[in-house]
Design a protein around this motif. Structure first.
Motif, mmCIF file in Angstrom:
data_model
loop_
_atom_site.group_PDB
_atom_site.id
_atom_site.type_symbol
_atom_site.label_atom_id
_atom_site.label_comp_id
_atom_site.label_asym_id
_atom_site.label_seq_id
_atom_site.Cartn_x
_atom_site.Cartn_y
_atom_site.Cartn_z
ATOM 1 N N LEU A 110 -10.013 -10.549 8.346
ATOM 2 C CA LEU A 110 -9.631 -9.241 7.382
ATOM 3 C C LEU A 110 -8.046 -9.028 8.038
ATOM 4 O O LEU A 110 -7.301 -8.863 6.957
ATOM 5 C CB LEU A 110 -10.518 -8.199 7.421
ATOM 6 C CG LEU A 110 -9.768 -6.898 7.007
ATOM 7 C CD1 LEU A 110 -9.669 -7.046 5.242
ATOM 8 C CD2 LEU A 110 -10.863 -5.752 6.883
ATOM 9 N N LYS A 111 -7.933 -8.789 9.078
ATOM 10 C CA LYS A 111 -6.696 -8.502 9.643
ATOM 11 C C LYS A 111 -5.400 -9.473 9.486
ATOM 12 O O LYS A 111 -4.398 -9.074 8.758
ATOM 13 C CB LYS A 111 -6.812 -8.565 11.096
ATOM 14 C CG LYS A 111 -5.404 -8.014 11.847
ATOM 15 C CD LYS A 111 -5.345 -7.866 13.456
ATOM 16 C CE LYS A 111 -4.070 -7.488 14.063
ATOM 17 N NZ LYS A 111 -4.020 -7.416 15.501
ATOM 18 N N VAL A 117 -1.131 -11.130 3.059
ATOM 19 C CA VAL A 117 -0.685 -10.633 1.574
ATOM 20 C C VAL A 117 0.382 -9.306 1.611
ATOM 21 O O VAL A 117 1.081 -9.357 0.927
ATOM 22 C CB VAL A 117 -1.879 -9.900 0.975
ATOM 23 C CG1 VAL A 117 -2.848 -11.028 0.514
ATOM 24 C CG2 VAL A 117 -2.614 -8.772 1.463
ATOM 25 N N SER A 118 0.456 -8.651 2.734
ATOM 26 C CA SER A 118 1.555 -7.832 3.062
ATOM 27 C C SER A 118 2.837 -8.287 3.244
ATOM 28 O O SER A 118 3.956 -7.834 2.784
ATOM 29 C CB SER A 118 1.233 -6.662 4.224
ATOM 30 O OG SER A 118 -0.031 -6.173 3.986
ATOM 31 N N MET A 119 2.834 -9.284 4.028
ATOM 32 C CA MET A 119 4.264 -10.032 4.322
ATOM 33 C C MET A 119 4.864 -10.571 3.034
ATOM 34 O O MET A 119 5.869 -10.834 2.917
ATOM 35 C CB MET A 119 4.012 -10.953 5.665
ATOM 36 C CG MET A 119 3.861 -10.282 6.639
ATOM 37 S SD MET A 119 5.199 -9.251 7.496
ATOM 38 C CE MET A 119 6.626 -10.204 7.475
ATOM 39 N N TRP A 126 1.995 -1.733 -2.324
ATOM 40 C CA TRP A 126 0.866 -1.342 -1.487
ATOM 41 C C TRP A 126 0.031 -2.593 -1.060
ATOM 42 O O TRP A 126 -0.224 -3.479 -2.245
ATOM 43 C CB TRP A 126 0.171 -0.236 -2.250
ATOM 44 C CG TRP A 126 0.875 0.985 -2.390
ATOM 45 C CD1 TRP A 126 1.871 1.193 -3.361
ATOM 46 C CD2 TRP A 126 0.724 2.167 -1.463
ATOM 47 N NE1 TRP A 126 2.277 2.616 -3.106
ATOM 48 C CE2 TRP A 126 1.695 3.175 -1.954
ATOM 49 C CE3 TRP A 126 -0.021 2.501 -0.234
ATOM 50 C CZ2 TRP A 126 2.083 4.152 -1.412
ATOM 51 C CZ3 TRP A 126 0.444 3.607 0.495
ATOM 52 C CH2 TRP A 126 1.256 4.659 -0.176
ATOM 53 N N ALA A 127 -0.649 -2.477 0.093
ATOM 54 C CA ALA A 127 -1.696 -3.414 0.196
ATOM 55 C C ALA A 127 -2.976 -2.599 0.198
ATOM 56 O O ALA A 127 -3.076 -1.387 0.726
ATOM 57 C CB ALA A 127 -1.555 -4.305 1.344
ATOM 58 N N ALA A 138 -12.371 -7.080 -1.274
ATOM 59 C CA ALA A 138 -11.283 -8.066 -1.486
ATOM 60 C C ALA A 138 -10.098 -7.119 -1.093
ATOM 61 O O ALA A 138 -10.102 -6.177 -0.924
ATOM 62 C CB ALA A 138 -11.393 -8.179 -2.954
ATOM 63 N N VAL A 139 -9.019 -8.004 -0.675
ATOM 64 C CA VAL A 139 -7.840 -7.773 -0.257
ATOM 65 C C VAL A 139 -6.946 -8.151 -1.331
ATOM 66 O O VAL A 139 -6.779 -9.342 -1.759
ATOM 67 C CB VAL A 139 -7.489 -8.190 1.023
ATOM 68 C CG1 VAL A 139 -5.876 -8.158 1.303
ATOM 69 C CG2 VAL A 139 -8.149 -7.462 2.201
#
Ligand code: MN
Length: 201
Positions: A110-111, A117-119, A126-127, A138-139
């Motif tokens: 998950l990390k 997705v954030s990078m 927002w993530a 879900a992410v």
């Protein structure tokens, strides 16, 4: 959720050391988030058809004027963000830990997914970790002030965790090093709070 006039929610903590410096925390909450709330109230006040709607009801409406959409989204996302953190972080409940293993393989999985997705997200946004309509975790990310409660958001579902990708969230301390901010954010996640929202779904 309450209706207008919306109010800036107080922080449940005075500081989040050492991951987030006090200046960033209090500028972010007391100036940025406060300004979104103020602009949202002004935008809703100009539109009688929106008076009395809860924040969730506002976000669910299609074709909102940009001034309402952006400020309502930012108010909602920031409210989720503050609740996503606690000084020192916390451990997930067994039920949440099991759901994370089921849907991401492990906490590390998950990390890594959240960091990826954030990078990869370009620009402001927002993530999120959400509980999707199929019951799975879900992410994903949303642009600008969009949140998973908007019908046309890039990721939809019940928001469990919000990570602010706007530069104002980290630039004073981390400058251009977004990855270091994301690593620090991970240490603050209040998994007990995340689990509470999972159970409430
Ligand atoms: Mn922000």
């Amino acid at each position: 959720m309450p209706s207008a006039p919306f109010r800036l929610p107080p922080l449940a903590y005075a500081s989040l050391p050492p991951a987030i410096d006090d200046e960033t925390l209090h500028l972010h909450h007391g100036r940025h988030h406060a300004a979104y709330v103020e602009k949202l109230n002004a935008a809703v006040a100009e539109r009688p058809s929106l008076s009395g709607l809860s924040l969730a009801a506002l976000l669910a409406r299609p074709r909102l004027h940009a001034s309402v959409r952006n400020n309502a989204g930012q108010h909602h996302a920031h409210s989720c963000y503050w609740k996503s953190m606690v000084p020192g972080g916390s451990d997930p409940t067994p039920a949440l830990a099991a759901a994370i293993v089921r849907d991401f393989g492990s906490m590390e999985g998950l990390k890594a997914k959240l960091a990826d997705v954030s990078m990869a997200h370009f620009g402001t946004g927002w993530a999120w970790l959400v509980k999707a309509g199929n019951g799975r975790l879900a992410v994903g990310t949303t642009a600008d002030g969009d949140t998973p409660l908007m019908p046309d958001a890039a990721i939809r579902g019940v928001p469990l965790l919000a990570s602010d990708l706007w530069e104002h969230a980290w630039y004073l301390k981390y400058r251009n090093e977004k990855a270091r901010y994301l690593e620090a954010f991970w240490t603050l996640i209040d998994w007990r709070s995340v689990a509470g929202r999972l159970a409430a779904c």
